[in-house]
Each structure stands twice: as C-alpha cells, then as structure tokens.
Design a protein around this motif. Sequence first.
Motif, PDB file in Angstrom:
ATOM      1  N   GLY A  56       0.795  -1.213   0.000  1.00 51.94           N
ATOM      2  CA  GLY A  56       0.000   0.000   0.000  1.00 51.94           C
ATOM      3  C   GLY A  56       0.830   1.266   0.000  1.00 51.94           C
ATOM      4  O   GLY A  56       2.013   1.265   0.328  1.00 51.94           O
ATOM      5  N   VAL A  57       0.174   2.348  -0.383  1.00 53.23           N
ATOM      6  CA  VAL A  57       0.754   3.683  -0.345  1.00 53.23           C
ATOM      7  C   VAL A  57       0.284   4.336   0.943  1.00 53.23           C
ATOM      8  O   VAL A  57      -0.903   4.286   1.273  1.00 53.23           O
ATOM      9  N   VAL A  58       1.202   4.956   1.669  1.00 54.56           N
ATOM     10  CA  VAL A  58       0.861   5.615   2.933  1.00 54.56           C
ATOM     11  C   VAL A  58       0.151   6.926   2.625  1.00 54.56           C
ATOM     12  O   VAL A  58       0.716   7.819   1.992  1.00 54.56           O
ATOM     13  N   LYS A  59      -1.097   7.030   3.053  1.00 60.65           N
ATOM     14  CA  LYS A  59      -1.890   8.242   2.845  1.00 60.65           C
ATOM     15  C   LYS A  59      -1.831   9.178   4.047  1.00 60.65           C
ATOM     16  O   LYS A  59      -1.806  10.386   3.884  1.00 60.65           O
ATOM     17  N   LEU A 117      -3.314   3.218   4.853  1.00 57.80           N
ATOM     18  CA  LEU A 117      -2.810   2.804   3.561  1.00 57.80           C
ATOM     19  C   LEU A 117      -3.906   2.730   2.514  1.00 57.80           C
ATOM     20  O   LEU A 117      -5.032   2.341   2.801  1.00 57.80           O
ATOM     21  N   GLU A 118      -3.526   3.067   1.300  1.00 57.41           N
ATOM     22  CA  GLU A 118      -4.361   2.788   0.139  1.00 57.41           C
ATOM     23  C   GLU A 118      -3.742   1.564  -0.511  1.00 57.41           C
ATOM     24  O   GLU A 118      -2.609   1.605  -0.993  1.00 57.41           O
ATOM     25  N   ARG A 119      -4.464   0.469  -0.487  1.00 58.46           N
ATOM     26  CA  ARG A 119      -3.915  -0.801  -0.996  1.00 58.46           C
ATOM     27  C   ARG A 119      -3.727  -0.741  -2.494  1.00 58.46           C
ATOM     28  O   ARG A 119      -4.497  -0.129  -3.211  1.00 58.46           O
ATOM     29  N   GLN A 120      -2.663  -1.415  -2.943  1.00 57.81           N
ATOM     30  CA  GLN A 120      -2.363  -1.480  -4.385  1.00 57.81           C
ATOM     31  C   GLN A 120      -2.535  -2.890  -4.872  1.00 57.81           C
ATOM     32  O   GLN A 120      -2.373  -3.831  -4.194  1.00 57.81           O
TER      33      GLN A 120
END
Length: 90
Positions: free
Chosen positions: A70-73, A87-90
């Motif tokens: 994930g990308v840390v939001k 996190l926004e999961r990828q």
Amino acid sequence: MDAILPVNGMARIDYTQDTLFGPITRHVECQVSLQHQAGGTVLKVFQPLPDDLRDAQTVVFALEGRRTRGVVKHRRHLADHSLRLELERQ
C-alpha cells in the motif's frame, strides 16, 4: 459493519522513502495490528520501531501468510508511542 476485527502478529515490513538520491528501500520486523476498513487499510506498528518508518511512502508486509502492499496516505504517532499508518492498498 465497515470494520473487520484486527489481525495481530509479527510482520516483516519493507518500506520505501523518497530522498534526493532516489528511493531507498529498507525493512524492519515489528509487532503490528492490521485492520481493513471501508476507506482502506490501517496498519498500527508497535515499539520498537525505526525512526525513519514515519517517512515511508510505500509499505509491503506479510501477516498470517497474506501479503499486503500500500501507499501511505496518512500517518500519526499515538500516545502509546506506536505508529498508525493509513494505507491505500495497491
């Protein structure tokens, strides 16, 4: 019900940081709590944890045989000195 019960355990976290010299990849093993919510995934990382984890841009970790990326939001230090990463999961 939007939230599922959290999963707790020891996880290896691979994370990247953007620097002037390009992205740097690091890793750490920490006790974590993972919770999937309607808006994304929340990873709570407990002490001891490296200071530079708070600057992570992306994280990849495995917990109970399941790998998550994930990308840390959003990030926040909590009163118990743990680190909460949304996190926004990828």
